[in-house]
Design an enzyme around this catalytic site. Structure first.
Site, PDB file in Angstrom:
ATOM      1  N   ASP A 169       2.308  -2.664  -8.918  1.00 17.35           N
ATOM      2  CA  ASP A 169       2.633  -2.610  -7.489  1.00 17.35           C
ATOM      3  C   ASP A 169       1.628  -1.683  -6.812  1.00 17.35           C
ATOM      4  OD1 ASP A 169       3.831  -2.988  -5.065  1.00 17.35           O
ATOM      5  OD2 ASP A 169       5.571  -1.741  -5.476  1.00 17.35           O
ATOM      6  N   PHE A 170       0.401  -2.179  -6.679  1.00 17.84           N
ATOM      7  CA  PHE A 170      -0.714  -1.379  -6.155  1.00 17.84           C
ATOM      8  C   PHE A 170      -0.753  -1.564  -4.641  1.00 17.84           C
ATOM      9  CE2 PHE A 170      -4.779   0.341  -5.419  1.00 17.84           C
ATOM     10  CZ  PHE A 170      -5.287   0.913  -6.571  1.00 17.84           C
TER      11      PHE A 170
END
Length: 286
Positions: free
Chosen positions: A70-71
């Site tokens: 979850d960048f």
């Protein structure tokens, strides 16, 4: 340096919530992209540099190559001008298994990539490449080119394009770490002397300051005035010449993190006061 610093933690059992874990971490500011775009380019350059260090650490961590699934900007905070990741719940060290290249398909909203499947049955460098492309689409493409110094724009365009070009992906992390670091080559380009475009004369007034006569400019280090960074007096003169309302400027003894000097630009010089730490330059008019 790249992740939130943990100062302490404790376990506590209670009747309501068993096995409660409390952590004490350093304080950071939420990352707001719109606010970042309103800051100086040097501050955004520093954030990108800290992101490059994070990418390098994730690619060579003691656990192996780590990917942030979850960048997104919401997973990061700003601490003393540096970008740090706060949420590691979605971090993974597992490289995807595969039997053929088609199993190594990476899908993004704007582009898709297929990576090679190694003889060991793992998608080659998928973790590192996922991190770098996400850094490109969420950070570099917005923060690096926007209002960058003209002398650095060709280099920055090359860097941004390289991060988005998957064919050059293998060398991108090292390339970014080299080119974005405060090396002599980058400092030379970033701080090169500007050529004065006009023959405007300025009178030098040492140990003097203009406390008022402010105007607003963008981007500025001061919200009520025009406070910018320069390499030398020549660059300050060029900036003042470019603003019709600028009639004087004041060199301070303060510098930015890259060593550039902070300068106040003024609309007039009607009221000059003594100040041993400043030098005022007043535009000479006919």
């Amino acid at each position: 340096l790249c992740c939130f610093q943990l100062y302490g933690y404790c376990y506590q059992d209670s009747n309501d919530i068993p096995d409660t874990l409390t952590t004490i971490t350093e304080l950071g500011s939420p990352l707001e992209m719109i606010q970042l775009l309103q800051t100086s380019w040097e501050d955004r350059f520093r954030i990108c540099l800290s992101l490059v260090r994070l990418l390098h650490y994730l690619a060579h961590s003691p656990l192996g190559s780590v990917t942030l699934l979850d960048f997104r900007p919401r997973q990061f905070v700003i601490v003393d001008g540096e970008l740090k990741v706060t949420d590691l719940d979605d971090a993974s060290v597992e490289e995807s298994s595969c039997t053929s290249n088609s199993d190594c398909f990476m899908e993004f909203p704007a582009r898709n990539f297929t990576l090679p499947c190694s003889v060991e049955g793992r998608c080659q460098s998928m973790n590192e490449k996922r991190n770098l492309y996400n850094a490109y689409r969420f950070f570099f493409t917005y923060l690096l080119p926007h209002s960058a110094p003209s002398s650095l724009r060709p280099l920055l365009d090359k860097i941004v394009n390289a991060t988005g070009n998957h064919n050059k992906h293998v060398i991108c992390t090292n390339y970014l770490a080299l080119e974005l670091s405060p090396s002599p080559s980058v400092n030379s380009a970033f701080t090169q002397k500007c050529v004065k475009s006009a023959n405007t004369e300025y009178r030098r007034v040492p140990e003097a300051f203009i406390p008022d006569e402010n105007y607003r400019c963008w981007p500025s280090y001061h919200h009520k005035g025009c406070l910018l960074s320069v390499f030398d007096v020549n660059e300050a003169i060029e900036i003042c010449d470019s603003y019709s309302q600028c009639k004087a400027f004041v060199l301070t003894n303060q510098t930015t993190w890259t060593g550039r000097q902070l300068v106040f630009f003024k609309t007039a010089s009607n009221h000059i006061v003594p100040d041993p730490d400043k030098i005022t330059y007043v535009k000479v008019t006919d």
